[in-house]
Design an enzyme around this catalytic site. Structure first.
Site, short mmCIF file in Angstrom:
data_model
loop_
_atom_site.label_atom_id
_atom_site.label_comp_id
_atom_site.label_asym_id
_atom_site.label_seq_id
_atom_site.Cartn_x
_atom_site.Cartn_y
_atom_site.Cartn_z
N TRP A 107 31.41 33.58 29.91
CA TRP A 107 30.41 34.53 30.42
C TRP A 107 30.58 35.91 29.80
O TRP A 107 29.71 36.77 29.92
CB TRP A 107 30.47 34.61 31.95
N ASP A 108 31.69 36.12 29.11
CA ASP A 108 31.95 37.39 28.42
C ASP A 108 30.78 37.79 27.52
O ASP A 108 30.44 38.97 27.40
CB ASP A 108 33.21 37.30 27.56
N GLU A 150 40.23 37.24 39.25
CA GLU A 150 40.80 35.90 39.30
C GLU A 150 42.15 35.86 40.01
O GLU A 150 42.77 34.80 40.10
CB GLU A 150 40.91 35.34 37.88
N LYS A 176 42.75 41.90 39.21
CA LYS A 176 42.91 41.67 37.77
C LYS A 176 41.91 42.48 36.95
O LYS A 176 42.24 43.01 35.90
CB LYS A 176 42.73 40.18 37.48
N GLN A 177 40.68 42.56 37.42
CA GLN A 177 39.62 43.26 36.68
C GLN A 177 38.52 43.68 37.66
O GLN A 177 38.56 43.32 38.83
CB GLN A 177 39.04 42.36 35.60
#
Length: 768
Positions: A358-359, A489, A602-603
């Site tokens: 999906w990046d 995640e 994580k992000q």
């Protein structure tokens, strides 16, 4: 961090050879041209730690999935872009001693990646075990002008002796992937052939039956004069073909070995014509010669930089970082083949299988929209459109029906090939990124026809998925989405991830909006699509609208923030700044159980949604959420710093925006996450571009119109970037106290700067 590279505006420079850095350098100094690529492996033999890597776009293998316990719905395989036949090698023997930088004494070592002209150069002095010294200077490039050609100029000067030099140029088909799940080799060699001055090898992948043909030719000069080689220079083995030439080297005189390479695949040639065509391609390259091939290649890079470059005055590391990111993106994907996409590692390593994530839609689309013709981004969307049937099949495997489409987390051909349950089954927000990319493309280009031709079918399939994935909670009297993994995640199997619920509702809204547009603009096409999709205009629309109106969004009202998911505040709230640096990154030190029970992120997760939908929130709301979540974010995803940098600039925290920009720009150059040896983070590099253009430049497209809200880090003197927008090329230059916008191409255009509408005439500039 590992800061061993020299700061330079246009080059990546490594001075001195340290074997501990070599595998990272093999990643960082990689080359590619969109069709193929290669890690920066040495031409001469190297017996030290190395990751040999040669890759061809679209050629993959279906490696059997390896899991501890099989679950229904798991994919049968993990698709991998393969380590392909190795064409780079030039073994060098000097008076019978193999040149090997892991064995000999190495001095004056300099490795340079010239990003302006797109070549890798390496020079060093080697002292062999018998005391003989040679100076070597090797330059190579993978042509941007001819996507099936590469060339090497390998020059050797004997410094303190005269003696025999033997060069062996070869193609090696006996290669493997380091990440093979069962240590299986993925290639069979069909044929090998060597003739005077040239050699050929043809291989086929097991299972997937892709074929690759490689051809090589060589030439030698001594002290600038052509050298006539012996007749007997051929080498043929079962999986190896090459040429061997002996040259007497006189002290102080330069011997240059030129190697010309053709790499063809069955994606673009009939399999039975591969070697014949390879002979033609490599012969043409040989006849042009190294200098002409390089000039054609250099010229293509000049065109790329003309509209893609970003300049920064007053900060060499920041300048080097953004150019490195742009360079790697442009040599990974050129957009001329809708069958290809942008793997997270590009052509720089094996991790993540080289597949599509999906990046691409979430991070790369803005970069290509602004720096290339719109057809490039359209091809990225068409790639997903052509895989819609597979996305519907993926949904069916998990129990969804009636055309509900779940796009894969990882894919090469549209079929899911990621086998970690918490990702494959639960990280479903990826579906939203596909839809959001369509919105971005249409909003940016004005290409409303895309919705009629391709987009509406994709949007409908995605909306159907969300409508079936949501559950009505009798207790809450709201719709909920249970058992998911959000962008963070470090949280698995959670309920009501705010971002997932947000993107789900938006997807259904946007699909309905596009249906109305197509119905109004082209009623016949609308009816055709409705019939093809078997869409229930009353029942499905009513259900979608009910979900849109009644979705549950978790909040922490006392703090005034959106809650990442139900129960997040039950976790012990510790700030990332309080962690011992010795245990970072967490994923290399903590158990997964400990990570999942922690509050660490994580992000960007909630902040990813705020980034996508920022117009729905005022600045104070954004700031509250940013301050809360960024302080708990460990930025252990390459995709994390860019979104945080953009939002920090949005709320006026330029110090934070700048520090996070450096983290994304130099993530691989300084090896923040201690994993550069595995390959580069290609897709997150687009986020570096976003951090400048959308972050510092404040560029947005609202209602099809360009907006800028420029800011500049205190340490910079100026920066500039170009955007291609609906026939215009705008060059935006930002200094302290002044913004200048040049309209370099196209008719007069209206832009909004700092909230004020302005017009920029053709071939003129606007100063603000």
């Amino acid at each position: 961090m590992n800061k061993y590279l020299k700061a330079d505006e246009w080059c990546i420079v490594e001075e001195g050879f340290d074997p501990k850095n070599h595998r990272s350098s093999e990643s960082i100094f990689s080359l590619g041209n969109g069709r193929m690529g290669q890690r920066a492996n040495f031409e001469e033999r190297y017996s030290g730690a190395t990751l040999q890597g040669t890759y061809i776009g679209g050629v993959y293998y279906t490696d059997k999935t390896r899991v501890g316990w099989w679950k229904n719905g798991y994919p049968e395989y993990f698709a991998k872009v393969l380590n392909a036949p190795y064409w780079n090698g030039i073994d060098v023997e000097i008076d019978g001693i193999q040149l090997d930088l892991a064995v000999c004494e190495v001095s004056d070592f300099v490795r340079t990646l010239n990003m302006r002209e797109g070549y890798l150069e390496r020079s060093f002095v080697a002292t062999l075990s018998n005391g003989n010294q040679v100076k070597v200077c090797a330059r190579r490039f993978i042509s941007m002008a001819d996507k099936e050609v590469a060339a090497i100029r390998y020059a050797v000067i004997p410094l303190n002796f005269s003696g025999e030099m033997v060069f062996t140029s070869y193609i090696d088909g006996d290669i493997k992937n380091q990440d093979a799940n069962y240590d299986e080799k993925f290639w069979d060699v069909i044929s090998t052939d060597s003739q005077k001055g040239e050699a050929y090898l043809q291989s086929v992948t097991k299972k997937t039956a892709f074929q690759v043909g490689v051809g090589i030719k060589y030439a030698v000069t001594v002290d600038g004069q052509a050298y006539v080689t012996s007749d007997d220079d051929t080498i043929v083995r079962e999986k190896y073909a090459g040429n061997r030439v002996s040259v007497y080297g006189e002290q102080g005189k330069e011997i240059v070995f030129y190697k010309y390479v053709a790499v063809l695949s069955s994606m673009n040639h009939p399999a039975d014509k591969l070697l014949d065509n390879a002979k033609v391609v490599v012969k043409n390259a040989f006849q042009k010669g190294f200098a002409q091939l390089f000039e054609e290649h250099r010229s293509e890079w000049a065109k790329i930089w003309e509209h893609s470059d970003i300049t920064i005055e007053g900060d060499v590391e920041a300048q080097q970082g953004i150019r490195f990111n742009i360079f790697q993106l442009k040599q990974t994907y050129t957009g001329d083949d809708a069958r290809l996409n942008i793997g997270p590692k590009g052509f720089t390593g094996e991790k993540y299988g080289g597949s599509t994530y999906w990046d691409t839609e979430a991070y790369c689309v803005p970069f290509y929209l602004s720096t290339a013709d719109s057809a490039v981004t359209r091809n990225l969307l068409v790639y997903r459109y052509k895989q819609l049937d597979r996305a519907i099949e993926n949904g069916m495997k998990l129990g969804f029906t009636d055309g509900a489409a779940l796009y894969p987390m990882v894919t090469m051909n549209g079929e899911e090939c990621h086998n970690e349950w918490e990702i494959t089954f639960e990280e479903i927000h990826r579906n939203g990124a596909i839809a959001y990319a369509i919105y971005r493309y249409v909003n940016y280009t004005g290409d409303e026809k895309y919705i009629e031709e391709h987009g509406l079918e994709v949007l409908t399939g995605i909306a159907r998925f969300w409508a079936q994935r949501a559950t009505f909670s009798g207790e809450r009297k709201k719709y909920v989405i249970l058992g998911v993994t959000g962008p963070n995640e470090y949280e698995n199997n959670v309920n009501n991830n705010w971002y997932t619920n947000k993107i789900a509702v938006w997807c259904m809204k946007y699909a309905l909006e596009c249906m109305e547009k197509v119905k109004a603009a082209n009623p016949a096409r609308f009816e055709e699509l409705i019939a093809r999709m078997k869409f229930d205009c009353q029942g499905e629309v009513a259900h979608w609208k009910d979900i849109i109106a009644n979705m549950h969004f978790p909040e922490e009202k006392q703090l005034g923030i959106f809650l990442q998911q139900d129960g997040y505040m039950d976790k012990e709230q510790i700030l990332a700044a309080d962690l011992d640096p010795a245990i970072r990154p967490l994923n290399q030190h903590w158990s997964w159980d400990r990570i999942l029970r922690s509050c660490f992120i994580k992000q960007a997760d909630v902040l990813q949604g705020i980034y996508f939908f920022e117009d729905e929130f005022d600045t104070e709301c954004i700031k509250r959420n940013f301050d809360f979540y960024e302080s708990r974010c460990v930025h252990e995803s390459s995709l994390s710093p860019c979104v945080h940098s953009i939002l920090a600039a949005k709320i006026g925290d330029m110090d934070k925006a700048y520090s996070l920009y450096l983290r994304t720009a130099r993530l691989d150059l300084d090896d923040y996450n201690k994993e550069a040896h595995e390959g580069l983070h290609i897709t997150s590099m687009a986020g570096t571009w976003m951090s400048i253009v959308e972050g510092f430049g404040g560029m947005r497209v609202k209602g099809g119109e360009l907006h800028f809200h420029p800011a500049i880090p205190e340490s910079w003197k100026a920066y500039s970037f170009k955007v291609m927008f609906r026939g215009n090329i705008l060059n935006v230059i930002v200094r302290h106290g002044k913004t200048v916008i040049f309209n370099e191409a196209g008719e007069e255009v209206e832009v909004t700067v700092n909230g004020e509408k302005r017009r920029v005439a053709k071939n003129s500039k606007l100063e603000i």
